[in-house]
Design an enzyme around this catalytic site. Structure first.
Site, PDB file in Angstrom:
ATOM      1  N   LYS A 196       0.774  -1.331   0.104  1.00 30.41           N
ATOM      2  CA  LYS A 196       0.209  -0.038   0.043  1.00 30.41           C
ATOM      3  C   LYS A 196       0.754   1.367   0.137  1.00 30.41           C
ATOM      4  O   LYS A 196       1.751   1.366   0.949  1.00 30.41           O
ATOM      5  CB  LYS A 196      -0.921  -0.123   1.120  1.00 30.41           C
ATOM      6  N   ARG A 206     -10.712   9.945   2.066  1.00 29.41           N
ATOM      7  CA  ARG A 206     -10.628  10.596   3.229  1.00 29.41           C
ATOM      8  C   ARG A 206     -11.614  11.858   3.560  1.00 29.41           C
ATOM      9  O   ARG A 206     -11.995  11.768   4.811  1.00 29.41           O
ATOM     10  CB  ARG A 206      -9.329  11.127   3.688  1.00 29.41           C
ATOM     11  N   LYS A 223       1.340   9.832   5.613  1.00 28.96           N
ATOM     12  CA  LYS A 223       1.388   8.736   6.086  1.00 28.96           C
ATOM     13  C   LYS A 223       2.528   7.916   5.599  1.00 28.96           C
ATOM     14  O   LYS A 223       2.702   6.890   5.437  1.00 28.96           O
ATOM     15  CB  LYS A 223       0.137   7.837   5.686  1.00 28.96           C
ATOM     16  N   GLU A 239       7.552  -6.715   1.058  1.00 32.46           N
ATOM     17  CA  GLU A 239       6.346  -6.518   1.997  1.00 32.46           C
ATOM     18  C   GLU A 239       5.495  -7.600   1.590  1.00 32.46           C
ATOM     19  O   GLU A 239       4.672  -8.229   2.734  1.00 32.46           O
ATOM     20  CB  GLU A 239       5.678  -5.116   1.619  1.00 32.46           C
ATOM     21  N   LYS A 254      -2.080  -1.440  -3.812  1.00 33.16           N
ATOM     22  CA  LYS A 254      -3.094  -0.403  -3.732  1.00 33.16           C
ATOM     23  C   LYS A 254      -2.313   1.127  -3.893  1.00 33.16           C
ATOM     24  O   LYS A 254      -1.140   0.841  -3.252  1.00 33.16           O
ATOM     25  CB  LYS A 254      -3.817  -0.232  -2.443  1.00 33.16           C
ATOM     26  N   SER A 280     -10.522   5.465  -4.778  1.00 32.59           N
ATOM     27  CA  SER A 280     -11.240   6.829  -4.672  1.00 32.59           C
ATOM     28  C   SER A 280     -11.043   7.718  -5.615  1.00 32.59           C
ATOM     29  O   SER A 280     -11.809   8.452  -6.340  1.00 32.59           O
ATOM     30  CB  SER A 280     -11.489   7.348  -3.318  1.00 32.59           C
ATOM     31  N   TYR A 319     -15.073   0.820  -6.775  1.00 33.81           N
ATOM     32  CA  TYR A 319     -16.462   1.639  -6.787  1.00 33.81           C
ATOM     33  C   TYR A 319     -17.380   1.426  -7.878  1.00 33.81           C
ATOM     34  O   TYR A 319     -18.362   2.149  -8.065  1.00 33.81           O
ATOM     35  CB  TYR A 319     -16.183   3.172  -6.390  1.00 33.81           C
TER      36      TYR A 319
HETATM   37  C1  PBG Z   1      -7.538   3.484   5.635  1.00 29.81           C
HETATM   38  C2  PBG Z   1      -7.733   3.147   4.062  1.00 29.81           C
HETATM   39  C3  PBG Z   1      -7.461   4.140   3.151  1.00 29.81           C
HETATM   40  C4  PBG Z   1      -8.157   3.615   2.172  1.00 29.81           C
HETATM   41  C5  PBG Z   1      -8.565   2.294   2.490  1.00 29.81           C
HETATM   42  N1  PBG Z   1      -8.505   1.927   3.863  1.00 29.81           N
HETATM   43  C6  PBG Z   1      -6.846   5.555   3.089  1.00 29.81           C
HETATM   44  C7  PBG Z   1      -5.871   5.848   3.716  1.00 29.81           C
HETATM   45  O1  PBG Z   1      -4.969   5.096   4.105  1.00 29.81           O
HETATM   46  O2  PBG Z   1      -5.361   7.178   3.971  1.00 29.81           O
HETATM   47  C8  PBG Z   1      -8.335   4.274   0.815  1.00 29.81           C
HETATM   48  C9  PBG Z   1      -9.188   3.751  -0.300  1.00 29.81           C
HETATM   49  C10 PBG Z   1      -9.373   4.751  -1.379  1.00 29.81           C
HETATM   50  O3  PBG Z   1      -8.945   5.779  -1.348  1.00 29.81           O
HETATM   51  O4  PBG Z   1     -10.378   4.302  -1.965  1.00 29.81           O
HETATM   52  N2  PBG Z   1      -6.497   2.809   6.187  1.00 29.81           N
END
Ligand code: PBG
Length: 329
Positions: A196, A206, A223, A239, A254, A280, A319
């Site tokens: 990720k 968010r 992050k 990982e 992701k 998203s 989505y």
């Molecule tokens: C939270 C999480 C996130 C997403 C899935 N789980 C956001 C982040 O890590 O800040 C993002 C999913 C998306 O953008 O569709 N741990």
């Protein structure tokens, strides 16, 4: 004479193209993310995610019944938590009567065969918007993993089939696996967000959950100390391999489209199913371009989904799941 081989013969009609097509996206490939909120009768559109909604439990029930009827058989649950319930340790996340726990039961009651996966991370519950406990400007690793394990057990008790840790703490898959085994949940699976990346494509998500890292002194506003640097490739394989060794049943890459090279690299290295999260921001980009009339929504969507599967995805968290079903006619 011109060469005996002419590749265009296999492209000459839709029928021959169908016959030789290598990759086919089907309803079985989708994991449908759902956003849940407290309340009744709520179906609020997320501003940066057109035609995607936050649902209260009554509407969640309707939604999963509809998804099931459409041939979609797996959901991934996220909750939007009231500001008052947030703290640094995400205490609300392990409330047996919390929103996530009730959402799991709601889905299972409405549709017992629907596969339920749950997001396991602190950020929607964290007053700082981080996926871990914050102390002295750091995101604590091992202490966070312990909470994620408690959260996973709590989701399993509520009836989740799979937990999906999305936090990127080191060693959390093993901590979670051991906790599930200790509590008798040997059949609860783990889908690990294993590669990720720290991505700006998560912006609309968010907004949906009001979970962005907050702006206060001595707390990092991004992050990057736990999610991966998007410049790195080999690290993704490391990982992922570690998460498999620690007990992950499914691994994930992701975001999706900009990371398909990583998906293919991992596909070449491992033999567990790979999930890809088309996030998203990817959704928002296509919706916006289509709204302006600049791209053909359905054609580009199908091309993107097929590219994700062609790269090596067995599962696509997207989505667009319902939009895709609509195109099947
Ligand atoms: C939270 C999480 C996130 C997403 C899935 N789980 C956001 C982040 O890590 O800040 C993002 C999913 C998306 O953008 O569709 N741990």
């Amino acid at each position: 004479m011109y060469p005996l081989i002419r590749n265009r013969r296999l492209r000459a009609s839709e029928s021959i193209r169908r016959l030789v097509r290598e990759t086919l996206v089907t309803p079985d490939d989708f994991l449908v993310p759902l956003f849940v909120v407290e309340g009744k009768g709520i179906k609020e559109e997320i501003a940066s995610m057109p035609n995607y909604f936050r649902l209260s439990l009554d509407n969640l029930e309707k939604e999963v019944k509809e998804l099931w009827k459409m041939g979609l058989c797996s959901v991934l649950l996220f909750v939007k938590v009231d500001e008052k319930l947030k703290d640094n340790k995400g205490t609300e996340a392990i409330n047996p009567n919390g929103l996530m726990q009730r959402a799991i039961k709601t889905v299972k009651n409405a549709c017992p065969q629907m596969l339920v996966m749950t997001d396991v991370a602190l950020d929607p519950f964290s007053s700082y918007g981080h996926d871990g406990i914050v102390a002295e400007g750091q995101i604590l690793n091992d202490e966070t993993a312990e909470i994620l394990a408690e959260m996973s057990v709590s989701h399993a008790q509520a009836g989740a089939d799979f937990v999906a840790p999305s936090d990127m703490m080191d060693g959390r898959i093993l901590t979670i696996r051991e906790a599930l085994e200790d509590e008798g949940f040997q059949n609860t699976g783990i889908m690990s967000y294993s590669a990720k990346y720290a991505s700006a494509y998560y912006g609309p998500f968010r907004d949906a959950l009001d979970s962005a890292p907050v702006d206060i002194a001595n707390v990092p506003k991004d992050k990057k100390t736990y999610q991966m640097d998007f410049a790195n490739r080999l690290e993704a394989i490391r990982e992922t391999q570690m998460d498999i060794d620690e007990g992950a049943d499914i691994v994930m890459v992701k975001p999706g489209l900009p990371y398909l090279d990583i998906v293919r690299d991992i596909k070449n290295e491992v033999d567990v199913p790979i999930a890809v999260y088309q996030v998203s921001g990817e959704y928002a980009m296509l919706k916006a371009a289509a709204e302006k009339g600049w791209l053909d929504h359905d054609a580009v969507m199908l091309e993107q989904l097929t590219a994700i599967k062609r790269a090596g995805a067995s599962i696509i968290a997207s989505y667009f799941a319902k939009d895709f079903i609509r195109t099947l006619g």
